[in-house]
Design an enzyme around this catalytic site. Structure first.
Site, mmCIF file in Angstrom:
data_model
loop_
_atom_site.group_PDB
_atom_site.id
_atom_site.type_symbol
_atom_site.label_atom_id
_atom_site.label_comp_id
_atom_site.label_asym_id
_atom_site.label_seq_id
_atom_site.Cartn_x
_atom_site.Cartn_y
_atom_site.Cartn_z
ATOM 1 N N CYS A 81 -19.004 64.537 23.016
ATOM 2 C CA CYS A 81 -19.881 65.611 23.486
ATOM 3 C C CYS A 81 -19.927 66.759 22.466
ATOM 4 O O CYS A 81 -20.437 66.579 21.367
ATOM 5 C CB CYS A 81 -19.453 66.070 24.874
ATOM 6 S SG CYS A 81 -20.714 67.073 25.720
ATOM 7 N N HIS A 186 -20.050 61.103 27.830
ATOM 8 C CA HIS A 186 -18.632 61.217 28.168
ATOM 9 C C HIS A 186 -18.078 59.836 28.523
ATOM 10 O O HIS A 186 -18.253 59.377 29.655
ATOM 11 C CB HIS A 186 -18.441 62.170 29.357
ATOM 12 C CG HIS A 186 -18.656 63.604 29.013
ATOM 13 N ND1 HIS A 186 -17.650 64.414 28.533
ATOM 14 C CD2 HIS A 186 -19.775 64.366 29.059
ATOM 15 C CE1 HIS A 186 -18.137 65.626 28.312
ATOM 16 N NE2 HIS A 186 -19.424 65.617 28.615
ATOM 17 N N GLU A 188 -15.088 59.057 29.165
ATOM 18 C CA GLU A 188 -14.063 59.205 30.199
ATOM 19 C C GLU A 188 -14.671 59.357 31.594
ATOM 20 O O GLU A 188 -13.956 59.260 32.593
ATOM 21 C CB GLU A 188 -13.147 60.391 29.875
ATOM 22 C CG GLU A 188 -13.712 61.771 30.134
ATOM 23 C CD GLU A 188 -14.660 62.296 29.071
ATOM 24 O OE1 GLU A 188 -15.056 63.471 29.166
ATOM 25 O OE2 GLU A 188 -15.026 61.529 28.135
#
Length: 211
Positions: A81, A186, A188
């Site tokens: 990001c 992202h 994650e």
């Protein structure tokens, strides 16, 4: 296990990225220490927020030179990001110079009828480096999770590893050049696809260690 320096520069919650790396079989170490960066097997630079505070915090902690040295040495690097955006020369969002590791600028999505900015939610990647190890064993055009109002625009189009389309605008979603990999989305927060991407990054570290 591979030790990954997860850079702490006060730009977002690092623990979700660390959890993803742990699940991928690595040992993440949250740090703002030049020594830790030098000793780690790889580097992850996460981040959410604005461009100017990000580069200010990196420089105020004297992290710019250690990061550049580690990348120049060939150490595997993953930006996430904002950690992708600050690799570039400058941003339309701010006035501070970026790290200048990748030539290009960070641009804001253009307004268009019906388009929501920020671009937030699940969207599909289109590979431009289809054989990139980061994409191994992922489905074709996988869905990943985005939250951003700005995107990177590299001068050299060959560094693009994937694009994403928001409204009528097709923009860079990931870059890869030598040991540098960085993504706008992202991983994650991207469920099984994101975990696979992190696992592929960890596997890259293992391959480099064996070599």
């Amino acid at each position: 296990m591979a030790v990954i320096a997860v850079i702490d520069y006060d730009m977002g919650n690092l623990h979700s990225a660390c959890k993803g790396l742990e699940n991928a079989g690595a040992t993440p170490k949250i740090t703002d220490s030049a020594r830790d960066i030098e000793q780690a097997d790889a580097i992850v630079l996460p981040g959410v927020g604005s461009f100017d505070p990000a580069v200010y915090h990196l420089r105020s902690r004297d992290l710019e030179a250690p990061l550049k040295d580690a990348i120049a040495s060939g150490k595997p690097f993953l930006g996430i990001c904002l950690g992708l955006q600050i690799l570039f020369d400058a941003s339309e969002e701010g006035s501070q110079p970026g790290l200048g590791i990748i030539s290009g600028v960070v641009r804001r999505f253009r307004s268009e009828p019906g388009l929501t900015i920020p671009h937030m939610g699940w969207n599909q990647l289109e590979y431009t480096q289809a054989n990139l190890p980061l994409w191994q064993e992922l489905p074709f055009n996988p869905y990943v999770y985005f939250v951003h109002s700005y995107y990177v625009d590299p001068i050299d189009p060959s560094v693009r590893a994937a694009t994403v389309t928001h409204g009528s605008q097709k923009v860079t979603a990931a870059i890869a050049k030598d040991n540098i990999m960085a993504v706008q989305f992202h991983p994650e927060k991207s469920s099984s696809n994101g975990l696979k991407i992190l696992s592929n990054f960890v596997n890259q570290i293992r391959v480099k260690a064996i070599a």
